[in-house]
Structure formats: C-alpha cells, structure tokens
Design a protein around this motif. Structure first.
Motif, PDB file in Angstrom:
ATOM      1  N   MET A  40     -18.697  -4.149  29.181  1.00  0.00           N
ATOM      2  CA  MET A  40     -17.414  -4.516  28.879  1.00  0.00           C
ATOM      3  C   MET A  40     -16.063  -3.641  29.197  1.00  0.00           C
ATOM      4  N   PRO A  41     -15.186  -4.389  30.025  1.00  0.00           N
ATOM      5  CA  PRO A  41     -14.152  -3.440  30.530  1.00  0.00           C
ATOM      6  C   PRO A  41     -13.434  -2.775  29.237  1.00  0.00           C
ATOM      7  N   ASN A  42     -12.685  -1.634  29.532  1.00  0.00           N
ATOM      8  CA  ASN A  42     -11.959  -1.206  28.679  1.00  0.00           C
ATOM      9  C   ASN A  42     -10.440  -1.855  28.527  1.00  0.00           C
ATOM     10  N   THR A  43      -9.860  -1.771  27.427  1.00  0.00           N
ATOM     11  CA  THR A  43      -8.726  -2.274  27.174  1.00  0.00           C
ATOM     12  C   THR A  43      -7.884  -1.319  26.384  1.00  0.00           C
ATOM     13  N   LEU A  44      -6.493  -1.116  26.225  1.00  0.00           N
ATOM     14  CA  LEU A  44      -5.615  -0.038  25.484  1.00  0.00           C
ATOM     15  C   LEU A  44      -6.447   0.101  24.286  1.00  0.00           C
ATOM     16  N   PRO A  45      -6.615  -0.776  23.265  1.00  0.00           N
ATOM     17  CA  PRO A  45      -7.128  -0.490  22.016  1.00  0.00           C
ATOM     18  C   PRO A  45      -8.552   0.353  22.008  1.00  0.00           C
ATOM     19  N   THR A  46      -9.234   0.353  23.179  1.00  0.00           N
ATOM     20  CA  THR A  46     -10.482   0.861  23.200  1.00  0.00           C
ATOM     21  C   THR A  46     -10.400   2.361  23.666  1.00  0.00           C
ATOM     22  N   LEU A  47      -9.428   2.908  24.200  1.00  0.00           N
ATOM     23  CA  LEU A  47      -8.966   4.130  24.519  1.00  0.00           C
ATOM     24  C   LEU A  47      -8.707   5.147  23.646  1.00  0.00           C
ATOM     25  N   GLU A  48      -9.401   6.213  23.915  1.00  0.00           N
ATOM     26  CA  GLU A  48      -8.926   7.475  23.153  1.00  0.00           C
ATOM     27  C   GLU A  48      -7.598   8.040  23.444  1.00  0.00           C
ATOM     28  N   THR A  49      -7.032   8.619  22.716  1.00  0.00           N
ATOM     29  CA  THR A  49      -5.691   9.150  23.011  1.00  0.00           C
ATOM     30  C   THR A  49      -5.615  10.738  22.671  1.00  0.00           C
ATOM     31  N   PRO A  50      -4.676  11.270  23.232  1.00  0.00           N
ATOM     32  CA  PRO A  50      -3.727  10.752  24.305  1.00  0.00           C
ATOM     33  C   PRO A  50      -4.138  10.375  25.455  1.00  0.00           C
ATOM     34  N   ALA A  51      -3.716   9.368  25.950  1.00  0.00           N
ATOM     35  CA  ALA A  51      -4.122   8.963  27.365  1.00  0.00           C
ATOM     36  C   ALA A  51      -2.938   8.576  28.346  1.00  0.00           C
ATOM     37  N   ALA A  52      -3.076   8.661  29.734  1.00  0.00           N
ATOM     38  CA  ALA A  52      -2.038   8.313  30.491  1.00  0.00           C
ATOM     39  C   ALA A  52      -2.115   6.965  30.936  1.00  0.00           C
TER      40      ALA A  52
ATOM     41  N   GLY B 123       2.163  13.500  34.202  1.00  0.00           N
ATOM     42  CA  GLY B 123       1.054  13.116  34.795  1.00  0.00           C
ATOM     43  C   GLY B 123       0.077  14.336  35.131  1.00  0.00           C
ATOM     44  N   ALA B 124       0.650  15.451  35.302  1.00  0.00           N
ATOM     45  CA  ALA B 124      -0.201  16.531  35.415  1.00  0.00           C
ATOM     46  C   ALA B 124      -1.032  17.202  34.604  1.00  0.00           C
ATOM     47  N   GLN B 125      -0.603  16.654  33.268  1.00  0.00           N
ATOM     48  CA  GLN B 125      -1.366  17.323  31.899  1.00  0.00           C
ATOM     49  C   GLN B 125      -2.747  16.510  31.790  1.00  0.00           C
ATOM     50  N   PHE B 126      -2.938  15.637  32.602  1.00  0.00           N
ATOM     51  CA  PHE B 126      -4.150  14.676  32.627  1.00  0.00           C
ATOM     52  C   PHE B 126      -5.277  14.848  33.605  1.00  0.00           C
ATOM     53  N   PRO B 127      -6.312  14.856  33.040  1.00  0.00           N
ATOM     54  CA  PRO B 127      -7.598  14.703  34.407  1.00  0.00           C
ATOM     55  C   PRO B 127      -7.385  13.383  35.027  1.00  0.00           C
ATOM     56  N   HIS B 128      -7.168  12.226  34.170  1.00  0.00           N
ATOM     57  CA  HIS B 128      -7.094  11.174  35.012  1.00  0.00           C
ATOM     58  C   HIS B 128      -6.133  10.135  34.294  1.00  0.00           C
ATOM     59  N   TYR B 129      -5.762   9.086  34.995  1.00  0.00           N
ATOM     60  CA  TYR B 129      -5.104   8.055  34.465  1.00  0.00           C
ATOM     61  C   TYR B 129      -5.716   6.878  33.921  1.00  0.00           C
ATOM     62  N   HIS B 130      -5.419   6.055  33.138  1.00  0.00           N
ATOM     63  CA  HIS B 130      -6.097   4.640  32.872  1.00  0.00           C
ATOM     64  C   HIS B 130      -5.134   3.880  33.317  1.00  0.00           C
ATOM     65  N   ALA B 131      -5.578   3.019  34.508  1.00  0.00           N
ATOM     66  CA  ALA B 131      -5.009   1.889  35.406  1.00  0.00           C
ATOM     67  C   ALA B 131      -5.153   0.645  34.484  1.00  0.00           C
TER      68      ALA B 131
ATOM     69  N   ILE C 159     -10.492   3.829  35.001  1.00  0.00           N
ATOM     70  CA  ILE C 159     -10.188   5.323  35.066  1.00  0.00           C
ATOM     71  C   ILE C 159      -9.645   5.587  36.645  1.00  0.00           C
ATOM     72  N   TRP C 160      -8.397   6.142  36.956  1.00  0.00           N
ATOM     73  CA  TRP C 160      -8.339   6.628  38.122  1.00  0.00           C
ATOM     74  C   TRP C 160      -7.976   8.188  37.973  1.00  0.00           C
ATOM     75  N   SER C 161      -9.003   8.904  38.786  1.00  0.00           N
ATOM     76  CA  SER C 161      -8.979  10.240  38.628  1.00  0.00           C
ATOM     77  C   SER C 161      -7.663  10.964  39.429  1.00  0.00           C
ATOM     78  N   ARG C 162      -7.396  12.210  38.721  1.00  0.00           N
ATOM     79  CA  ARG C 162      -6.346  12.833  39.563  1.00  0.00           C
ATOM     80  C   ARG C 162      -6.477  14.267  39.881  1.00  0.00           C
ATOM     81  N   LEU C 163      -5.887  14.910  40.857  1.00  0.00           N
ATOM     82  CA  LEU C 163      -6.333  16.360  41.089  1.00  0.00           C
ATOM     83  C   LEU C 163      -5.436  17.343  39.988  1.00  0.00           C
ATOM     84  N   HIS C 164      -6.136  18.342  39.942  1.00  0.00           N
ATOM     85  CA  HIS C 164      -5.562  19.410  39.066  1.00  0.00           C
ATOM     86  C   HIS C 164      -5.830  20.752  39.919  1.00  0.00           C
ATOM     87  N   GLY C 165      -4.627  21.522  39.766  1.00  0.00           N
ATOM     88  CA  GLY C 165      -4.812  22.959  40.509  1.00  0.00           C
ATOM     89  C   GLY C 165      -4.726  22.966  41.946  1.00  0.00           C
TER      90      GLY C 165
END
Lengths: 377, 377
Positions: A1-13, A353-361, A370-376
C-alpha cells in the motif's frame, strides 16, 4: 500500500512534486527564452530524483557545492559538473579521481595563489584541469573584481601553466537582500555586465574564456537580457522558500518544501501550540529575520498545505517547536488537538532540507515516496 | 596508518577526547557528590562511543530526544531510556515495539489529552506503559505547573488507566539565558523545588511517584543541594560550547567540539579570510547573538586548537565561511595562506554536531578515529 501524508512519521520533509515541476519549468522556460543554458545548483536538494527532473526539463550539467555531490551526480550519469567553491589544494586529488573516471569536472579559483596550487598539482599529475575564474560582482563573498589586475594574472598563471581556462563565473548573492523588481533587475544587469566584462578582458589579453556563467535564483528570475552570458546557475528556485517570497520572486503557492509535524502539547495561557518540529527539523535558519516579513521559524499551514494566516513557528528547541497564532480565540486544544498535524513552510529550503536524510515526495494523487538526499562531505 | 588532523578532509567535526573525558568526569563527580543518578541526554552527541564513555564513568540510563536515538541505544545494550519529548500518539506503536523487545523505555506527557491517548493505547495493547509527567518549572516550554490542578488529574488518568506512573521530570531550559552564579543557583533551586513539590503533591493524592528527574547543563553545574531529586539529566556538558561559556559554566579549554576548516581565499581590502566552513558545517545556530559576547558563527582557533583572539567566523553561506580579525595588520595571505587550516569552536554543540555524519575523535597522541552519529528521525 502506498504511503500518504497521514501514514508518515513526523517530523518529515515533504516535497510537493507538482509545485516542484512547475518551478523547474518556469526557470527552464525563462532560460530558454533568454537563450542561455541552465546549470542548476544541486546544493538545494542534494537529491537525485530532483536533479533528474531538472535535467529532463532541459538543464545542461549541474553545479555542486561539494565534491561528494559531484561524485553522486557522476555515479548517476551526469558528467558536466561545475564545483562552484574556490578549490582547496587539499581537495585536488579527489577532483582528479573524478576526472580520471571520465567526469567533466570543472573547478574554480579566485587568486594567484589558488591558481598556482592548481597548476603545480596539474603539472605534477600531467593533467590539464578545467578551471573557471570566480568574479566578484557585488562584494558579498569570493571572487576577483572584473577590473582588477589580478583577473588577468590568474588567467595567465592557469593558461601558461597548461590548465584549460574554461571561463568566468559569478554569483550575485546579495540579491537575497533585495525586494523590488527594479533593484533585482539592476543587480541582474550588474551581474551580467561585470562577468561579461571580465571575460572580455581575458579575451583581450589573448587568453581563452569560452564560458560566462552567472546566477542566483533572484537575478535569474529578474534579468531582462543576458547578452554575452552562456549559462545561468540557480538552486533554490526548485523548491523556493519564505526568503524568496520576501525577495519577491515567488508566490506562496510555489513553495514546494514543507515540514510535516505533529501537535504534542499546548500552553493555553500563553496561546502556545507545541509541535515536534524543532530546529533539528527546521534548521536554525532565520533568513526572514531582517526581511520585510519575519516568519520566525516558519509559516504554519494545515496538513493539506493551506496557510493559517498569522500562525508562525515562533520559536524552536531541538525537538520542540512553539506555534503561535496572531489572532487568539477559540479553544486551541479543540482546534489543534494533540496528535493533529500541521505543515511548516521553511525560511530557507537549502538549510531545512539538510536536516533530513530523505524527503517524502508527495504526488498529485496524495501518495508519497522516499527520495533520499546526501548528508555530509 | 592512523589518521591525524592534517590527513583529514575538511570541513570535519573534531572531538577532543581528553576534554570530553574531563567534562564527563566533572559532571559525574558532581552528581555523585550530590547523591543523584546522572542520566545524560544523548541528543548532543547522538554518538555511541560518547554515550559509552558517559556510562563507563557512572551514568545510569540515558535520555533521548527521538525514538531513533532510543532504538540505537537499546541495540547497543542500553535498556533504561527516557524519551523526554511529550509523546505524540502516533509514535506510541514505535515505543511499544521497543518495550516489547525488552527495552525499559519511559515516555512523558504533560496533558490530560496526552495521558488519555497513552491510556487508550496501552489498554488496547494490554500494556502498562512507564509514564513520567513533565513539570514546567520556568515557563520556557512544555510541562504542567507544579501547583496546577491538572497535575493530579493527569496522574489520576494514568494511574487509574493502568499505566505505571514512574515519576515527574522537568528541564530548566531558561538557564541558557543566565550568566551569573547567583542566578543559576536560584534557578537550580527553583527547578529542584518545583519538581519535588510536584512529586509530593502526587504522593499526597495517594498516587505513586517514585522518580524526580530534573536537569539542564547550567543548573546541574550550579545546584548546591538536590534533596528529593533522584536523577539529573544534562546533555551539552559532554562537549560544552560558546553558549555555555557565556553562561559561565565552562572555560575555553573545556570546549571539546570544533570544526576543522581550510582557508580557500581572501578579500584583502575587507580583511576577510574565506574558509570552507559555511553554515552547512557550523549550522545556522547563532546562540551567542543575545549573550554578553557574540561569537558570530564561531571562535577561530589555530589547527592545534589555540584561540586566535578576536578572530571570528563572522558570516556564513552554505559552504563558505568568512573569518575576520579584530586587529588588522600583517599580510593575511601569508599568515593564513590558501590551504592552511583552522579550527572553529561552535556556538551550540548540539546543532553543529548534527551537520556531520560522523565525528573525528582526536586522542592525546594526535590520532583520530571516526565515530559515527545518528541523523534524522
């Protein structure tokens, strides 16, 4: 089942993908009309699906702020990369590794000492590195003034030392401090004029200078004419943010990045709603503090993205945010009960954005991925 | 061959391990003398070797700011964990998973609505969750006032609902705004008094309240007597930072976290030294801005850690820092040549550490090893 906003844990980007795509189209169409290439700065998103959307829309090559971004882009098949921070000599081996793998990596310098370090390394390694010279068009940071003698000296050091003088580049970072179309147009023209003039001085000295690269999101969206310019770099336009809205180059409905948060408490006598979006989620960026409208740590919206007028993330501890409403009235515990959710628009998309390991598109159907992003580095 | 500072790529987050160990000893000895347990807050380091050093020195259990920290600590064998952010109902399943794996996880609440959500979930799952009630001792954020009727109501809801009422906890976060020993002692006593009074009110109502947990680094280092308190939580003491130095609870030679950076350019007419430590490395935290001494984005030191008086990281872009010296004079390009290195002490260790995927732990022999840290939620 795909994720939607209500299913995401917070905080989320959350990235609003439709808005992001409109932002990408808007900038690309503008650059196409002005007859220049767009080389987006990927330091804003540090996220491959975002970068790929920019390239799919017509961007040619990317700008990076770290060599890690360069490695990441190159591994994904993007070869034309400009590392737009003055080259530290200690990072030359890492850059060379990329080049030897086939990456068309360009580096920059803004001093004779920096140019000499590049030449010494390139000669020692038997490599002609692609080097751009950074021009200072507004005094806000790095670069050589277009009419400074050092400009030609740096060009000579690089050229005579066997490096490939690829061009000149500048960034009118002071555009973030403006907020009228007239001032932005003037600065955009100053950025263009001085960078083109730098290129012409180098060419007049009998040296090559094929490329002229300028850009910042506010000037890119304000320039009327880009004669002599070959490419524009811009980054934050892909998401926009409250700082850009204050500058006047985007509207509220173009802000594509937000932080989904949960209400975790209240202090009723103070009118506070406590959330789980502290500075660890929002960043400590207070970029709107000195602008015409101070949004504190962010503009508060409903979970589905509607602005709540006068609702600000007024202050932030590490994992606690404090939301205040301009107009009191109503029972906050009923209006914003514990467990209910809000979305916060950030001051500065690059920092948040830099505070998060990934975005939720978030797509138009309400599904997220989930779209991952670089850190460091 | 082991790594040393000169072999590291920049920017890099450096922990001076000897200083960190002294900081850990100092706090632990103080708590031992005051007769209370120390439950360090691991949100500062989010780093297992640091946490393990705290436990080796005598800490009992940990405090966490996210459930991810809790999972990480539990996986490393630390079982006694207090999650010190008011429980969002949506995070209860994640907390329960930890509990069912054997973790002695405690959660907190500061409202009847929050307590009811915990009770409803606990009853549905057939679990007696360990819950602490958060007390507001200084009005700076969350919690119930010790003399508020809601305190007893929340305790009753939890107890009658079958949850385990573990105790009361508070955090005198306003201690960061003080800077005299007298004011800090007064606030420490206020923090102690109000939290103990809250516990006594709950006990007088015939309800259990075995634990009384207080703490912030400034009050923990200022309290003279902790009668009635069972444990103290503190976090930033493990590294200290410029904010804590301004508060007056540490000396310059106790600051254990710094950012190693490389000089990448100059703007001589402005007296600027440009470095690769922008806000992406330092964070946007400007915690000293409203204190007695404003350190801008950080105090600049030599590579081996000696303060350069009057040298500040005056401003920061994403990957550029601008260092200025209070006293001009001398040739900046000779004193701080391109490629040379500096170390920057941060305003706020929690925020700066969060910008890095790992620390480099620097031991007394000058060797470094990588200590990874958590990112995200």
């Amino acid at each position: 089942m795909p994720n939607t906003l209500p299913t995401l844990e917070t905080p989320a980007a959350i990235i609003d993908v439709a808005r992001m795509q409109r932002n990408i189209q808007r900038m690309q169409q503008r650059m196409d009309c002005l007859g220049v290439r767009l080389r987006p700065h990927v330091k804003t998103s540090k996220c491959l699906p975002v970068i790929e959307a920019q390239i799919a829309a017509g961007a040619q090559g990317v700008t990076v702020s770290t060599l890690k971004e360069a490695e990441h882009c190159f591994a994904a098949g993007i070869s034309d990369i400009l590392y737009a921070v003055a080259m530290a000599p200690g990072k030359l081996p890492q850059a060379l590794t990329l080049k030897r793998q086939g990456c068309e990596l360009s580096i920059i310098t803004d001093s004779v000492a920096g140019a000499r370090a590049i030449v010494a390394f390139g000669q020692e390694q038997g490599e002609a590195l692609d080097v751009w010279i950074e021009v200072d068009c507004d005094g806000h940071r790095s670069g050589i003034k277009y009419d400074d003698d050092a400009l030609i000296e740096v060009a000579q050091v690089l050229h005579e030392g066997g490096m490939r003088l690829a061009g000149v580049m500048t960034h009118a970072g002071s555009s973030y401090e403006l907020n009228t179309a007239e001032a932005l147009q003037r600065l955009a023209e100053q950025e263009r004029y001085q960078c083109v003039a730098a290129a012409e001085r180098i060419r007049a000295a009998g040296l090559p200078c094929p490329q002229v690269s300028i850009g910042s999101t506010p000037t890119a969206l304000s320039a009327i004419d880009l004669q002599g310019v070959t490419e524009v770099r811009a980054g934050v336009y892909v998401f926009f943010d409250l700082v850009m809205q204050n500058v006047g180059v985007c509207q509220a409905d173009e802000l594509a990045l937000s932080v989904l948060t949960t209400v975790i408490g209240h202090q009723l006598e103070k009118g506070w709603i406590i959330t789980d979006s502290g500075w660890m989620a929002m960043s400590r960026d207070r970029g709107t503090q000195r602008q015409q409208q101070d949004f504190a740590y962010g503009q508060v919206c409903t979970e589905d993205g509607q602005w709540i007028d006068g609702a600000l993330l007024q202050s932030a501890n590490q994992e606690h945010g404090i939301v205040t409403l301009q107009t009191a009235g109503g029972d906050l515990t009923a209006l914003f009960p514990i467990g209910s959710r809000l979305r916060i628009l950030p001051n500065h998309a690059c920092a948040t954005g830099a505070q998060f390991p990934h975005y939720h598109a978030l797509d138009a159907d309400g599904e997220t991925q989930i779209w991952s992003r670089l850190h460091g580095w």
